[in-house]
Design a protein around this motif. Structure first.
Motif, PDB file in Angstrom:
ATOM      1  N   HIS A 292       0.884  -1.166   0.000  1.00  0.00           N
ATOM      2  CA  HIS A 292       0.000   0.000   0.000  1.00  0.00           C
ATOM      3  C   HIS A 292       0.915   1.208   0.000  1.00  0.00           C
ATOM      4  O   HIS A 292       2.128   1.073   0.080  1.00  0.00           O
ATOM      5  CB  HIS A 292      -0.883   0.040   1.251  1.00  0.00           C
ATOM      6  CG  HIS A 292      -1.781  -1.151   1.404  1.00  0.00           C
ATOM      7  ND1 HIS A 292      -2.995  -1.251   0.773  1.00  0.00           N
ATOM      8  CD2 HIS A 292      -1.633  -2.289   2.112  1.00  0.00           C
ATOM      9  CE1 HIS A 292      -3.560  -2.411   1.093  1.00  0.00           C
ATOM     10  NE2 HIS A 292      -2.748  -3.066   1.899  1.00  0.00           N
TER      11      HIS A 292
ATOM     12  N   CYS B  36      -4.580   5.886  -0.224  1.00  0.00           N
ATOM     13  CA  CYS B  36      -3.661   4.804  -0.552  1.00  0.00           C
ATOM     14  C   CYS B  36      -3.341   4.992  -2.024  1.00  0.00           C
ATOM     15  O   CYS B  36      -4.230   4.986  -2.867  1.00  0.00           O
ATOM     16  CB  CYS B  36      -4.294   3.431  -0.345  1.00  0.00           C
ATOM     17  SG  CYS B  36      -3.220   2.121  -0.956  1.00  0.00           S
TER      18      CYS B  36
ATOM     19  N   CYS C 115      -3.869  -1.704  -4.747  1.00  0.00           N
ATOM     20  CA  CYS C 115      -3.812  -2.804  -3.791  1.00  0.00           C
ATOM     21  C   CYS C 115      -5.009  -3.736  -3.906  1.00  0.00           C
ATOM     22  O   CYS C 115      -5.345  -4.430  -2.962  1.00  0.00           O
ATOM     23  CB  CYS C 115      -3.712  -2.247  -2.378  1.00  0.00           C
ATOM     24  SG  CYS C 115      -5.079  -1.158  -1.937  1.00  0.00           S
TER      25      CYS C 115
HETATM   26 CU   LIG Z   1      -3.989   0.177  -0.399  1.00  0.00          CU
END
Ligand SMILES: [Cu+2]
Ligand code: HEM
Lengths: 557, 347
Positions: B156, B191, B195
């Motif tokens: 992340h 983020c 991910c």
């Molecule tokens: Cu993430």
């Protein structure tokens, strides 16, 4: 500085009213004669059709992405679908379009002719590489049809190996196979350029297009195997859990990043260098001048290729590489930016004291110069360590690489396609429509990607399916631009298709260019040259051309 | 800012009011923006120059005006010029960027530490006092805050655009980032590393409070147990204290004061004991045997969550030590020198 002047002779209309009776296109008939051909020109055409096909598939995904991003809410498709869209867009555009684009089409067609050879060194390997391209392409499409893949084009572990249930291995296999296709193309070019040059064609008489494809070939041959190994490791990790990248088994996920970027950074040069070659040819021809500082341009291609191997970690500045290695990689990144800057000025100064005309390829080349300058300069933002922290992984990155690869490479590709279209097909395309397309593309491009720089500085992350509402205005602008851009890309497809049947007959040398390819008939014979030519002049020697045509006029007259 | 305070203030005020520019909410932000404007400036100048050359030559030497091209070889002087000037500019950018990088990634020694665990798809923050928050982070103004971060699953990346900071959050290793917030308010946490499915939903909010408000918030949201206290419980329940009892007869080394010291290993090497080392020593004990002890410690791989590891590390840290280690290095292979604690380094 030696400077001489010359006049262009007004040629009598040499256009024979018909396409030459015998040429590489009609030499043999039937689909099989194409599927089993060893002729580099036919293979180039096969590639051209194939990459165009994949370009529009990749483009359709781009359209879907932009449509979703019209509103901040995730309303068009679900997250995982969106993720599959941008993964497919990236995989198709990079591996099935950008990497093979100029080398496999224009390079295949032109390199043997430009050096006075009858074919590439290994015609069968050349055909094999086209088949590999398609096998890889079919695997990729299979991954798509079976339900898609959502790793992004980077296949990052442990996401790709442990956390996704999509067709990662199928897609990776596709990319793995396509990689071999590009290794073979590169090898073929390197051997051909070393071994098959006609008498008198010294290295420093080579057109710059050959130099830049040579540099790109080095990268393909040395870099692609690393990608192949990385993908094998990803597949093994996923299938049998070998654990090289898995921290819970003592592996290191950063190792993946190093391996992947060790290929993928040089890969951006694979994508841009051949385009730079096209630009050199086009600018020289339409300003009727030798490329300014030929040697510097030639060597800077090779320099970019070699130094390109030493900057991969600039993709990892925020990943906890040690501060000192970050320093080294940042410095090296700044150093590779210099040869690109040099080239921009060399191209600009090629125009000086020229006799400039503004045909469509030239318009695309000018577009290239502007967009590539922006793309290159924003690369310097990202090479600057502290700035990279804020900008990386945002839309600034998306804008930067589209400026380089789409603004740069795609503009160059279109310049090249228009420039050599008369040679490849024997026919001209409609002049005003093609100019309209060039201008539309340029405007659409800027409208699409300039707002993304601002979005990036504001902090909008890339690969986001939904975003905070304050980013909407800029996203709407970008989507509007993409629509214009889409039109700009559709136009050539239509009028080039039209010109195959209805275009005016081009003649051998419609642009009055100096390259060997322009001294033979259009479309060329299967064997290119009936007798091996002897080269007694430099590339871009317009005085030689004037002399030659003057002689022809007298002999004809 | 040292450039021109008045002009700069004016520019920043104006930009902050516009929607095309992120807010400047940390002490780093003005420095990042200064470099950004310098880069923008050279880009615009460069682009203008290229534009002038192309349009200038195109007009002056178009075929109608200039029917006969004059062949020119090249010019060493010109080529040297356009090699050296960009090179010089890029080197300035390099040095400037490097200084900024060190400023952003080297925390001051008095920074307060907060742990962050990234997981699909949330940010979990843990304050030393035991406060937990999800997709939220409360910090005071005027105090440097360091985040020690780790991912429980995939890569992340922790980003606060209005602070101009970002750092990758990596499975299996601690990474750090620090900032000092200047203006109370709320700002996005994103983020930024893709991910998986809900990547774009992995958004949080950092709330910047005045120190007084922050103290109030800490009081109100306490869970009653600090991280170190949680760690102490875990230490007992996992059976760590059976060996690491601190007595002379114990089968494991005494851990009091070990944090921040240099430890002599059986294989002859020395390691600096920091968060990363402690985590590693719990998960892969057989790889670092302290000199003088037998390799008998079992691995706790798969038995303790990242949160639990953080609690243990905090507990070990808190077992009397006067040293605060510079936590700038983010890998577990650090060999940075640090003061030794008497009695821990064995000869
Ligand atoms: Cu993430
Ligand atoms: C109309 C034209 C195009 C539009 C509107 C467009 C749009 C986008 C957008 C919005 C993204 C970011 C996806 C995300 O981060 O969420 C993206 C990524 C990308 N685009 Fe394009 N694109 C276009 C054309 C192209 C072309 C022509 C190429 C290559 C020839 C290309 C190559 C890529 C690549 C490699 C990525 C990275 C994918 C990834 O993040 O995994 N794009 N594009």
């Amino acid at each position: 500085m030696s400077a001489t002047s010359y006049t262009i002779v007004n040629l009598p209309d040499q256009r024979t009213a018909t396409i030459p009776k015998r040429n590489y296109l009609n030499n043999e008939d039937g689909l099989l004669s194409w599927l089993f051909t060893g002729d580099h020109k036919r293979i180039a055409i096969l590639y051209l059709i194939s990459i165009t096909f994949f370009f529009f598939i990749g483009g359709a995904f781009a359209g879907l992405i932009r449509l979703e991003l019209l509103t901040p809410q995730p309303d068009l498709v679900a997250s995982d679908t969106y993720n599959k869209f941008f993964s497919m867009h990236g995989i198709v555009m990079i591996f099935l379009f950008l990497v093979p684009s100029v080398p496999a089409t224009l390079g295949n067609f032109l390199i043997p002719i430009m050096i006075g050879a009858k074919d590439l060194a290994f015609p069968k390997v050349n055909l094999l590489s086209w088949y590999l391209y398609w096998i890889g392409g079919l695997f990729t499409m299979a991954a798509l049809v079976l339900g898609g893949v959502d790793t992004g084009w980077t296949f990052t572990t442990p996401l790709s190996t442990h956390y996704l249930n999509t067709h990662v291995v199928t897609a990776a296999t596709g990319v793995f196979i396509i990689g071999f296709s590009s290794i073979f193309t590169g090898l073929n070019f390197i051997v051909t350029l070393h071994r098959m040059r006609a008498p008198g064609m010294t290295w420093f008489r080579l057109p710059l297009f050959c130099w830049s494809n040579y540099a790109a070939s080095i990268l393909m041959v040395l870099g692609t195997p690393v990608l192949a190994i990385t993908l094998v490791l990803v597949a093994l990790e996923r299938l049998v859990g070998i654990g090289v990248f898995d921290p819970t088994k003592g592996g290191d996920p950063l190792l993946f990043q190093h391996l992947f970027w060790f290929y993928s950074h040089p890969a951006v040069y694979i994508m841009i260098l051949p385009g730079m070659g096209v630009i050199s040819e086009v600018i020289s021809t339409f300003s009727r001048k030798r490329v300014f500082g030929y040697t510097a341009v030639a060597f800077s291609s090779v320099a970019i290729a070699l130094f390109g191997f030493f900057v991969w970690a600039h993709h990892m500045f925020i990943m906890g590489v040690s501060n000192y290695s970050a320093l080294v990689f940042s410095l090296l990144t700044m150093l590779v930016a210099v040869p690109s800057a040099i080239k921009i000025f060399n191209w600009a100064f090629t125009l000086q004291k020229g006799s400039i005309t503004f045909e469509t390829p030239m318009l695309y080349a000018f577009g290239f110069l502007g967009l590539f300058t922006i793309g290159g300069m924003t690369g310097v933002f990202l090479g600057a360590l502290g700035m990279d922290i804020h900008l990386t992984e945002t839309y600034f990155i998306v804008a930067h690489f589209h400026f380089v690869m789409v603004g740069g490479m795609l503009m160059a590709f279109l310049a090249g396609i228009h420039f050599w279209w008369p040679k490849m097909t024997g026919r001209m395309y409609p002049e005003s429509l093609s100019k309209l397309a060039a201008v539309t593309t340029f405007i659409g491009f800027n409208l699409t990607f300039l707002p993304q720089f601002i979005l990036g500085y504001l902090g909008m992350p890339r690969r986001y399916h939904a975003y905070p509402p304050e980013f909407q205005v800029l996203n709407v602008l970008s989507t509007a631009g993409a629509t214009v851009l889409g039109v700009g890309y559709m136009l050539p497809l239509l009028y080039l298709g039209w010109s195959l049947k209805y275009g005016a007959i081009a003649g051998n040398n419609p642009w009055q260019a100096t390259g060997l390819e322009w001294q033979i008939q259009s479309p060329p014979l299967t064997e290119n040259f009936i007798e091996t030519p002897v080269v007694d002049h430099e590339a871009y020697d317009y005085e030689w051309l004037e002399h030659k045509t003057a002689q022809e006029v007298t002999t004809v007259g | 800012m040292h450039i021109s305070p008045v002009l700069w203030q004016f520019l920043v005020k104006w930009l902050n009011a516009s929607a095309l520019f992120p807010r400047e909410a940390s002490t780093i932000a003005p420095y990042a923006d200064a470099l950004y404007f310098f880069l923008l400036l050279i880009t615009v100048v460069g682009l203008t120059l290229v534009g002038i050359l192309i349009f200038g030559f195109s007009i002056r030497y178009r075929k109608e005006k200039h029917p006969v091209a004059v062949q020119v070889e090249g010019s060493t002087l010109l080529e040297a010029t356009w090699t050296i000037i960009p090179l010089a500019l890029f080197l300035i950018v390099f040095v400037w960027g490097a200084l900024l990088y060190f400023r952003i990634y080297n925390p001051p020694t008095n920074a307060m530490n907060i742990y962050v665990v990234g997981k699909q798809w949330m940010w979990k923050a843990e304050h030393a006092g035991g406060q937990h928050e999800i997709n939220a982070l409360h910090v005071p103004t005027g105090i440097p805050v360091q985040l020690t971060m780790i991912s429980q699953d995939v890569f992340h990346s922790f980003s606060i655009p209005d602070f101009r900071v970002k750092r990758e959050v990596i499975p299996g290793r601690y990474s750090t980032v620090w900032f000092q917030a200047t203006t109370p308010g709320t700002y996005h946490i994103f983020c930024t590393q893709y991910c998986g499915t809900n990547h774009s939903a992995m958004i949080g909010e950092v709330t910047v409070l005045t120190p007084d408000d922050y103290a109030k918030w800490t009081q109100e949201s306490t869970s009653g147990m600090s991280l170190a206290q949680n760690g102490e419980r875990l230490f007992a329940s996992m059976g760590c204290n059976a060996c690491h009892s601190g007595s002379a007869a114990a089968r494991g080394p005494n851990l009091a004061g070990v944090y921040g010291s240099k430890l002599q290993l059986t294989n002859g090497s020395q390691v600096l004991v920091n968060d990363a080392y402690l985590r590693d020593a719990i998960l892969n004990p057989s790889q670092h045997i302290t000199a003088g002890y037998a390799p008998i410690m079992p691995t706790y791989q798969g038995q303790i969550s990242e949160d639990g590891l953080i609690d243990l590390v905090e507990y070990i840290k808190a077992m009397q030590t006067n040293y605060r280690v510079q936590q700038t290095l983010t890998t577990s292979t650090s060999n940075q020198a640090a003061p030794t604690t008497p009695g821990v380094v064995k000869p």
